[in-house]
Design a protein around this motif. Structure first.
Motif, mmCIF file in Angstrom:
data_model
loop_
_atom_site.group_PDB
_atom_site.id
_atom_site.type_symbol
_atom_site.label_atom_id
_atom_site.label_comp_id
_atom_site.label_asym_id
_atom_site.label_seq_id
_atom_site.Cartn_x
_atom_site.Cartn_y
_atom_site.Cartn_z
ATOM 1 N N ASP A 60 1.316 1.821 6.394
ATOM 2 C CA ASP A 60 0.420 1.006 7.213
ATOM 3 C C ASP A 60 0.534 -0.468 6.818
ATOM 4 O OD1 ASP A 60 -1.156 0.606 4.914
ATOM 5 O OD2 ASP A 60 -2.636 2.110 5.498
ATOM 6 N N SER A 61 -0.169 -1.335 7.512
ATOM 7 C CA SER A 61 -0.062 -2.781 7.268
ATOM 8 C C SER A 61 -0.585 -3.170 5.897
ATOM 9 C CB SER A 61 -0.800 -3.553 8.364
ATOM 10 O OG SER A 61 -2.165 -3.172 8.387
ATOM 11 N N TYR A 62 -1.269 -2.265 5.244
ATOM 12 C CA TYR A 62 -1.772 -2.540 3.902
ATOM 13 C C TYR A 62 -0.762 -2.082 2.851
ATOM 14 C CZ TYR A 62 -5.488 -3.372 0.477
ATOM 15 O OH TYR A 62 -6.239 -3.876 -0.551
ATOM 16 N N GLY A 63 0.276 -1.327 3.326
ATOM 17 C CA GLY A 63 1.323 -0.863 2.420
ATOM 18 C C GLY A 63 1.139 0.574 1.953
ATOM 19 N N ASP A 64 0.139 1.266 2.511
ATOM 20 C CA ASP A 64 -0.107 2.659 2.091
ATOM 21 C C ASP A 64 0.716 3.635 2.934
ATOM 22 O OD1 ASP A 64 -2.045 2.029 0.106
ATOM 23 O OD2 ASP A 64 -3.557 1.753 1.687
ATOM 24 N N SER A 65 1.336 4.603 2.252
ATOM 25 C CA SER A 65 2.125 5.633 2.934
ATOM 26 C C SER A 65 1.213 6.809 3.313
ATOM 27 C CB SER A 65 3.235 6.133 2.008
ATOM 28 O OG SER A 65 2.657 6.863 0.934
ATOM 29 N N CYS A 66 1.795 7.785 3.948
ATOM 30 C CA CYS A 66 1.027 8.996 4.298
ATOM 31 C C CYS A 66 0.479 9.671 3.043
ATOM 32 C CB CYS A 66 1.897 9.971 5.100
ATOM 33 S SG CYS A 66 2.280 9.381 6.771
ATOM 34 N N GLN A 67 1.155 9.578 1.924
ATOM 35 C CA GLN A 67 0.667 10.181 0.684
ATOM 36 C C GLN A 67 -0.694 9.605 0.296
ATOM 37 O OE1 GLN A 67 2.051 12.881 -0.940
ATOM 38 N NE2 GLN A 67 0.091 12.829 -2.020
ATOM 39 N N TRP A 68 -0.918 8.303 0.561
ATOM 40 C CA TRP A 68 -2.216 7.699 0.260
ATOM 41 C C TRP A 68 -3.311 8.413 1.049
ATOM 42 C CZ3 TRP A 68 -6.338 5.490 2.705
ATOM 43 C CH2 TRP A 68 -7.251 4.797 1.889
ATOM 44 N N TYR A 69 -3.021 8.762 2.319
ATOM 45 C CA TYR A 69 -4.002 9.451 3.164
ATOM 46 C C TYR A 69 -4.188 10.900 2.708
ATOM 47 C CZ TYR A 69 -4.002 5.309 6.060
ATOM 48 O OH TYR A 69 -4.142 4.017 6.501
ATOM 49 N N VAL A 70 -3.133 11.520 2.183
ATOM 50 C CA VAL A 70 -3.264 12.862 1.601
ATOM 51 C C VAL A 70 -4.261 12.801 0.446
ATOM 52 C CG1 VAL A 70 -2.066 14.673 0.275
ATOM 53 C CG2 VAL A 70 -0.958 13.656 2.286
ATOM 54 N N ASN A 71 -4.133 11.789 -0.408
ATOM 55 C CA ASN A 71 -4.977 11.669 -1.601
ATOM 56 C C ASN A 71 -6.385 11.167 -1.296
ATOM 57 O OD1 ASN A 71 -2.770 12.454 -3.150
ATOM 58 N ND2 ASN A 71 -2.142 10.348 -3.556
ATOM 59 N N ASN A 72 -6.542 10.355 -0.255
ATOM 60 C CA ASN A 72 -7.821 9.677 -0.018
ATOM 61 C C ASN A 72 -8.521 10.064 1.273
ATOM 62 O OD1 ASN A 72 -7.864 7.680 -2.353
ATOM 63 N ND2 ASN A 72 -5.829 7.353 -1.481
ATOM 64 N N GLY A 73 -7.926 10.888 2.097
ATOM 65 C CA GLY A 73 -8.551 11.281 3.355
ATOM 66 C C GLY A 73 -8.165 10.351 4.491
ATOM 67 N N CYS A 74 -8.579 10.727 5.688
ATOM 68 C CA CYS A 74 -8.147 10.028 6.896
ATOM 69 C C CYS A 74 -9.266 9.218 7.544
ATOM 70 C CB CYS A 74 -7.575 11.039 7.891
ATOM 71 S SG CYS A 74 -6.069 11.841 7.287
ATOM 72 N N ASP A 75 -10.336 8.924 6.794
ATOM 73 C CA ASP A 75 -11.446 8.159 7.373
ATOM 74 C C ASP A 75 -10.988 6.820 7.938
ATOM 75 O OD1 ASP A 75 -13.174 10.188 6.738
ATOM 76 O OD2 ASP A 75 -13.914 9.233 4.905
#
Length: 149
Positions: A60-75
């Protein structure tokens, strides 16, 4: 029905209520219906559809990959898009996006259970049997088989 006396009053051919009347354990039986086949084995569960993050190295534009969403949720999955405007909701499997290979075919529905076998049928034999006292099998149905012998 105790058939203690089911053999006391035979007909002229020597047949007793115990031999001629279904209610006293005699008569002619058609036998039990064949047993239904055993249960059909349950087919294996379908494998879940496979999903690939699309594109594979999305960030994403913040530099987070899909793995970040796996670890932190999709809110926040729709808050940060990549340079092409794709959000985590569109690119990451964990957030409902990505590319799916499609679900495996559904297994066939359950096999219907065959009807239960019918109980064996019985016919008084001979149909119009009467004992030496003149009583038919119906008398034994009404009065029991204690005097059938």
């Amino acid at each position: 029905n105790g058939c203690d006396e089911a053999d006391d009053w035979a007909d002229a051919q020597g047949r007793t209520a115990s031999q001629a009347c279904c209610v006293c354990g005699g008569g002619t039986s058609s036998g039990p219906s064949p047993s239904p086949p055993g249960p059909t084995p349950t087919p294996p569960s379908p494998s879940p559809p496979s999903c690939s993050n699309s594109p594979p190295n999305w960030k994403d534009s913040y530099g987070d990959s899909c793995q970040w969403y796996v670890n932190n949720g999709c809110d926040e999955a729709d808050d940060w898009a990549d340079a092409q405007g794709r959000t985590a909701s569109q690119a990451c499997c964990v957030c409902g996006g990505g590319t799916s290979s499609g679900p495996s075919p559904s297994p066939p529905g359950p096999t219907p259970t065959p009807p239960s076998p019918s109980p064996p049928s019985c016919s008084n034999s001979p149909p119009n049997w009467k004992d030496s006292y003149g009583d038919s099998c119906q008398w034994y149905v009404n009065n029991g088989c204690d005097e059938a012998d």
